[in-house]
Structure formats: structure tokens, C-alpha cells
Design a protein around this motif. Structure first.
Motif, short mmCIF file in Angstrom:
data_model
loop_
_atom_site.label_atom_id
_atom_site.label_comp_id
_atom_site.label_asym_id
_atom_site.label_seq_id
_atom_site.Cartn_x
_atom_site.Cartn_y
_atom_site.Cartn_z
N ASN A 156 0.72 -1.35 0.04
CA ASN A 156 0.00 -0.07 0.03
C ASN A 156 0.86 1.26 -0.08
O ASN A 156 0.66 2.19 -0.66
N THR A 157 2.03 1.19 0.77
CA THR A 157 2.91 2.47 0.81
C THR A 157 3.58 2.54 -0.93
O THR A 157 3.44 3.97 -1.27
N ALA A 163 0.42 4.38 -2.70
CA ALA A 163 0.62 5.65 -2.41
C ALA A 163 1.52 6.70 -3.17
O ALA A 163 1.33 7.61 -3.61
N ALA A 180 0.90 7.03 -6.44
CA ALA A 180 -0.11 8.05 -6.94
C ALA A 180 0.11 9.44 -6.73
O ALA A 180 -0.34 10.33 -7.36
N LEU A 181 1.41 9.67 -6.28
CA LEU A 181 1.71 11.28 -6.06
C LEU A 181 1.98 11.91 -7.13
O LEU A 181 1.50 13.22 -7.33
N THR A 235 -1.27 13.00 -8.55
CA THR A 235 -1.85 13.89 -7.37
C THR A 235 -1.45 15.29 -7.52
O THR A 235 -2.02 16.30 -7.34
N TRP A 286 -6.28 3.67 -5.90
CA TRP A 286 -5.49 4.53 -4.98
C TRP A 286 -5.15 5.80 -5.60
O TRP A 286 -4.85 6.66 -4.95
N THR A 341 -7.83 8.07 -4.81
CA THR A 341 -7.94 8.45 -3.35
C THR A 341 -7.07 9.37 -2.83
O THR A 341 -7.44 10.44 -2.17
N ILE A 342 -5.83 9.19 -2.95
CA ILE A 342 -4.89 10.16 -2.62
C ILE A 342 -5.05 11.38 -3.53
O ILE A 342 -4.88 12.61 -2.70
N SER A 343 -5.19 11.65 -4.94
CA SER A 343 -5.19 12.54 -5.50
C SER A 343 -6.54 13.36 -5.09
O SER A 343 -6.54 14.55 -4.81
N TRP A 360 -6.26 15.35 -1.91
CA TRP A 360 -5.57 16.76 -1.84
C TRP A 360 -6.25 17.59 -2.83
O TRP A 360 -5.97 18.80 -2.50
N PHE A 375 -12.59 11.28 -3.36
CA PHE A 375 -11.79 10.55 -2.88
C PHE A 375 -11.75 9.43 -1.86
O PHE A 375 -10.77 8.47 -1.90
#
Length: 418
Positions: free
Chosen positions: A10-11, A14, A17-18, A21, A156, A159-161, A164, A280
Motif C-alpha cells: 500500500n505504501t 500511495a 499516486a503522488l 496527485t 488508489w 483516493t490520494i489525488s 489533496w 476521494f
């Protein structure tokens, strides 16, 4: 390769996804402030604002296809997608800072046309976003296997995007749009520069190893017939969504009668905050588990249909800002699906080695509808006495989209969980 990438933790999802994002945050800033700043600070009318918004889709038509095609074939700075993420993120941050300084840029250059400068700034910002958006999405398909891991990568991402994105609208609503602009420029730069160095790309775009034997081997043949069905279905979704994004300011000014331009900006920010809050939360925690049970296409078309009902609800009941916020939450169910599931669906219908190119082609189902909204619908919306037409258009096009998604086939295979 880092262990988190090898194990698809999961890390890693994440971190993966940045970059998307960062570009999503830049887009959220543009959505939150562009119409507001052009109307309140520079006095542009709704039709002129539509012309400025048309700059972005024009950039997308060429930018994403060309960048996607190039990024499939090149390798420098230690990656295939990485260089374009770095370049696009830097340029986007600069153009975000330029937004509230359009007047100063106009005076400095002696151009004598706020509209012309606004179009150039919006075009450059959208070009920067498009330079990066394609690679940030393509890299997810590059480093994840088909099936559940691929879906997880894109849910993911949203969700991350989306989180933010909510932060962007919250910052604008609480601290004001100008604070959002300058803080946002640094966030976009950071998300574009740091994460790509934790993601190892392969020099050869080969088929990733499958997570389970129950997931069928992906065909290398591009399914053009299915792609065109998908493009039309997704395109009608974006006609509705973009109509809301660009022209909601007119609906708010007529139907909610805010006391000031500042209050107008706050209502817009809170509306999009609510939309993105739902957008998200749902993808990774709700939609992804549902797709494993009923498939991605059925999940998606259901969410789009719910969004259509939400838009019609605004037409009939949107008489106060509170009701608008509640119905925006309903619309957020469709938004959560639109910005996540179609990427996973599309990515398994194309040749893996040309993923960047097909991501660019897929983007035409977004930018062409955006052009229709800016260059065609804007005139009719401006002429219409009743601005409910904005959400009538949005609801109708989302309803058509839901029907068209019924025509998209999906070879749904339930993955075994160990």
C-alpha cells in the motif's frame, strides 16, 4: 527496485499516486480559481471565460497524444515517464503563480489585452498539466499487473489525488484563493519531483508477472471497437462534468444570490470540496471492493447514473447553498468513478507497449467534450435566462453516458485471494 514496489504494498501504491496527485492538485486550483479570478479581478464575461477555458482542451488534444507517443519510445534521466513528470510539474507550478498576476504580465509585456494574456497563461498551464498527466497515469499501468493490482493502482491514485483535491478547495474556502494559489505551486512542485525517484521503471515495456493464475493473460491486440464505445461513453460524462466546472458560477450568481464576489468564490470552493471529498473516499475503499464482485463496467455505469440524478436534483431543489452542497455529495459518487475506473478499464484493452500513446488517445474523450462545452455550450448558456440549463445539460449528458456504458463489454474474472 525497492521492496515496497516488488511486493506492491500500500505504501508503494500511495507513492505511485503522488505524481498524478500533483497534477490533480494543479487542476483543482485551476477549477477553483480560474473562472472566479477572470470574472472578479479582470471583468471577463461568461462567454470570454469559456474561450479561456477552451485553451486547455486544445493543449490536451496535441499534448497528451504527442507526449504519450514520445514517452513510449524514449529513455533519459533514469526513466520513460519520469522526465515528463519533472518538466510538467515545474512548468505547472510557474503558471499557477502567473494566474493572479495576469494583469501585471499584461502591463509588463505591453500586450494591451487581458483576454489574450489569460488565454496564453491558461494554455501554458494546461499544456504543463497535460505533459505530466499522461505519464503519471501511464506509469501506473507500466508497473502493475492486469486485474486487481491494476484497478487498485488507479483507485488508489484517485483516493490520494482526491484527498489533496479536497484540501485544495478547503484551503480556498478557509484561507482564500490567493493563499491556495501560492501554497499550491509548492505542493505541485514537491509531488512532481520527489516520488518519481522511488519508482523504478523498466526499459522494456513487457507484460508484468500475474498476481494469480486466475487472471487471464492480457491480449496484445488493441480492441478498437471496445475502445470507441468507451470513448463515447466517457466523453458524454465529461460534457456534463465540464459544464458544471466552468459555468457553475453563473448558476450560483443567479439562483443563490451571494452578497459578494468573495462569497461566490467560497460557495464554489465548498461545492467542489464536497464533490471531491466523496470522490476521494470511495475509489479505494468502496468502489474497488465492489468491482471485484460485479466488475468495473457495472460499477462505473451505476455511479454515473447516480451523478445524473444528482444534477437533476440541483435543478429542482438547489435553492440554497446547503442543498447545493448535499447534492454535490451525491454527484461525488459519479465523480469518484469517472476519474478512476475508466483508466483501469481502458488499460486492459490496448497493447501494453503503447500505453502512453493510448492514454493520450483516451484523453481525447475528455478534451473534445471540454471544447464543446467552451466553444459551443457557453454561448447558449450565456443567452439562456434561466441558468438551470447548466445542470439540465449536465444531468442529460451523464444519463446518456450511463446508457452508453451498457454497451462496453468486460471480461470479468474473479481473482482468487490467498
Amino acid at each position: 527496485m525497492l521492496e515496497i514496489q516488488r511486493k506492491l504494498t500500500n505504501t508503494f501504491y500511495a507513492i505511485l499516486a503522488l505524481p498524478a496527485t500533483g497534477m490533480g492538485f494543479a487542476l483543482s486550483i485551476q477549477i477553483a480559481v480560474l473562472s472566479w479570478i477572470l470574472n472578479s479581478q479582470y471583468g471577463l464575461d461568461i462567454h470570454e471565460i469559456g474561450i479561456v477555458w477552451a485553451a486547455g482542451p486544445l493543449a490536451g488534444i496535441f499534448g497528451q497524444v504527442i507526449i504519450g507517443l514520445i514517452s513510449d519510445k524514449v529513455w533519459f534521466w533514469g526513466g520513460r515517464r519520469r522526465p515528463f513528470i519533472l518538466i510538467g510539474g515545474t512548468l505547472a507550478a510557474i503558471m499557477i503563480i502567473a494566474l493572479p498576476n495576469i494583469g501585471a504580465i499584461n502591463d509588463f509585456l505591453g500586450i494591451g489585452s487581458i483576454l489574450a494574456v489569460a488565454i496564453v497563461v491558461a494554455l501554458t498551464l494546461d499544456l504543463a498539466i497535460n505533459i505530466s498527466f499522461n505519464p503519471t497515469r501511464s506509469i501506473i499501468a507500466d508497473v502493475t499487473p492486469d486485474g486487481v493490482p491494476r484497478t487498485k493502482g488507479y483507485t488508489w491514485m484517485q483516493t490520494i489525488s482526491g484527498f489533496w483535491g479536497v484540501m485544495a478547495y478547503a484551503i480556498g474556502a478557509i484561507f482564500g484563493n490567493y493563499f491556495l494559489i501560492y501554497l499550491g505551486a509548492f505542493i505541485v512542485l514537491g509531488f512532481s519531483f520527489i516520488p518519481p525517484f522511488f519508482i523504478e521503471e523498466s526499459k522494456e515495456l513487457t507484460e508484468p508477472k500475474k498476481e494469480t493464475e486466475s487472471i487471464e493473460v492480457k491480449s496484445k491486440v488493441t480492441q478498437w471497437g471496445e475502445l470507441f464505445k468507451l470513448y463515447f461513453a466517457h466523453g458524454f460524462s465529461w460534457i456534463g462534468v465540464q459544464t458544471m466546472f466552468v459555468y457553475i458560477i453563473s448558476f450560483i450568481q443567479q439562483k443563490l444570490n451571494p452578497a459578494s464576489e468573495t462569497e461566490t468564490g467560497q460557495i464554489i470552493s465548498i461545492s467542489f470540496l464536497v464533490l471531491n471529498a466523496v470522490g476521494f473516499i470511495l475509489p479505494a475503499f468502496v468502489l474497488e471492493p465492489i468491482t471485484e464482485k460485479i466488475g468495473r463496467v457495472k460499477t462505473h455505469l451505476t455511479c454515473v447514473a447516480i451523478m445524473a440524478f444528482g444534477y437533476y436534483g440541483i435543478v429542482f431543489f438547489g435553492k440554497s447553498s446547503l442543498i447545493l452542497y448535499l447534492l454535490m455529495a451525491v454527484c461525488g459518487i459519479g465523480w469518484a468513478a469517472i476519474v478512476s475506473l475508466p483508466f483501469a478499464i481502458m488499460s486492459e484493452k490496448v497493447d501494453q507497449s503503447r500505453m502512453g500513446f493510448f492514454m493520450g488517445i483516451f484523453n481525447l474523450s475528455v478534451v473534445l467534450p471540454q471544447l464543446i462545452v467552451s466553444l459551443v455550450l457557453g454561448y447558449f448558456i450565456q443567452q439562456a435566462e434561466d441558468k438551470n440549463i447548466i445542470f439540465i445539460i449536465s444531468g442529460s449528458t451523464l444519463a446518456i453516458s450511463a446508457f452508453l456504458w451498457l454497451l462496453v463489454k468486460e471480461k470479468f474474472v474473479l481473482a482468487n485471494k490467498s
